[in-house]
Structures are given as C-alpha cells and as structure tokens.
Design an enzyme around this catalytic site. Structure first.
Site, PDB file in Angstrom:
ATOM      1  N   ASP A 168       0.865  -1.180   0.000  1.00  0.00           N
ATOM      2  CA  ASP A 168       0.000   0.000   0.000  1.00  0.00           C
ATOM      3  C   ASP A 168       0.897   1.223   0.000  1.00  0.00           C
ATOM      4  O   ASP A 168       1.978   1.211   0.607  1.00  0.00           O
ATOM      5  CB  ASP A 168      -0.898   0.031   1.240  1.00  0.00           C
ATOM      6  CG  ASP A 168      -1.974  -1.049   1.217  1.00  0.00           C
ATOM      7  OD1 ASP A 168      -2.385  -1.452   0.119  1.00  0.00           O
ATOM      8  OD2 ASP A 168      -2.391  -1.472   2.303  1.00  0.00           O
ATOM      9  N   ASP A 199      -7.006  -1.618  -4.288  1.00  0.00           N
ATOM     10  CA  ASP A 199      -8.010  -1.277  -3.273  1.00  0.00           C
ATOM     11  C   ASP A 199      -9.027  -0.271  -3.813  1.00  0.00           C
ATOM     12  O   ASP A 199     -10.226  -0.388  -3.559  1.00  0.00           O
ATOM     13  CB  ASP A 199      -7.349  -0.692  -2.024  1.00  0.00           C
ATOM     14  CG  ASP A 199      -6.457  -1.682  -1.301  1.00  0.00           C
ATOM     15  OD1 ASP A 199      -6.650  -2.898  -1.455  1.00  0.00           O
ATOM     16  OD2 ASP A 199      -5.544  -1.221  -0.577  1.00  0.00           O
TER      17      ASP A 199
END
Length: 183
Positions: free
Chosen positions: A135, A153
């Site tokens: 991330d 995501d």
C-alpha cells in the site's frame, strides 16, 4: 430453406464472450497499472522516502499490509497469509461467475465486476508472492487520515460501490416500472 437454429447457440456463446472481452481487457489494464504502481512504490518509497503530492491532502508512503482491508487482522502469520489467498481466490471465482451470468446489457454490473476482479487479483498477486499487500497512497484532510491503500483497493472500492448502487437502485426502478405497468 436452411435451418440455422443449430448454429445459434454457438453464435450466442461467441457474442456473450466477445462483449465481455472488453471488460476483461479493462480489468487487465487496471491489474497491470496496480502492479506497475506497486513496483514503482517499492523502488521509490521503500526505504522511508515520502512523496507529498498535495500538502495536507495527498501523499505516497510505502507500507506492507499483511492483513485485510484498512490494515485489519494483521496478526495472522503464515496461516493468515494463506487464508487470505484462499479467500481471494474464492472471491475472484464468485465475481467471475457473476460476471459471466450478468446480462450483456447491464454495463454497470459488468464494469463493477471487472473492477472487482482487477483489484482482487492485484492484491492476490502481492499476497501470494510476498505474503503482504503493498500500500502506498495516503489521503488525509486535517487530522483525518484515510487508511493507506493502492490502485487495487481503489478498484475494489469503486466496483463494490457500483454493485451496491445497482442492487439498491435497480430494484427500486424495477419496482417503480412494475407499479406503473399496473395502471
């Protein structure tokens, strides 16, 4: 006169797959963008570098997320890794099945499924290869900080929102059309 009804099922099947090919290509593009952006994050941000894009709102910071969405359930260890891999594979199969069963004229649902597939497979690739998901996108406003995320995501979130919208409002419009036809 020649009976062409024998060839009709094959033609329908071919058309059914041909229309979906565009959505699959779009999903592949999103998947590749996700993987490329994560590769960039590893090269550019992995060793503590940050990139502020818009001060006080948008920046890039490298993180490794062994858990699920928004950093939850990170203490699973090896069991958690493979549990999430199996869960992602099952989710991808379910979404693909739904994608193939959706009528051709339902572009919002087909697009939502393509977004979900791209995101699921993007994070699945990380989890399978690395044991965690990379991330790096951070959004914040003042003291509010949205959990760090990635392109996969974002794809999953938009796909899920489109599906939710369709589930809520398609039933409403179907019900309204049914009620109108009664009068």
């Amino acid at each position: 006169m020649v009976d062409t009804s024998i060839n009709k099922p094959a033609s329908d099947l071919r058309t059914r797959f041909a229309w979906r090919a565009g959505y699959v290509l779009a999903a592949l593009g999103i998947y590749l963008a996700d993987q490329a952006s994560k590769a960039w994050a590893v090269r550019a941000l992995r060793f503590g570098d940050e990139r502020v894009v818009i001060p006080g709102f948008f920046q890039f910071i490298y993180t490794e997320n062994p858990g699920i969405a928004f950093g939850q359930l990170q203490e699973g260890g090896s069991f958690g890794r493979w549990f999430f891999v199996v869960l992602a594979v099952l989710a991808a199969i379910a979404v693909f099945y739904y994608f193939m069963r959706t009528p051709r004229n339902d572009d919002r649902v087909l697009g939502a499924c393509a977004l979900l597939l791209a995101g699921i497979l993007g994070n699945l690739t990380d989890r399978f290869r690395l044991g965690y998901v990379i991330d790096f996108i951070v959004l914040h406003a003042g003291s509010y900080h949205w959990p760090t995320f990635n392109v996969a995501d974002a794809s999953i979130t938009v796909g899920a929102l489109l599906l939710a919208y369709d589930l809520i409002f398609s039933h409403r419009s179907t019900r309204m059309n049914t009620e109108k036809s009664k009068y």
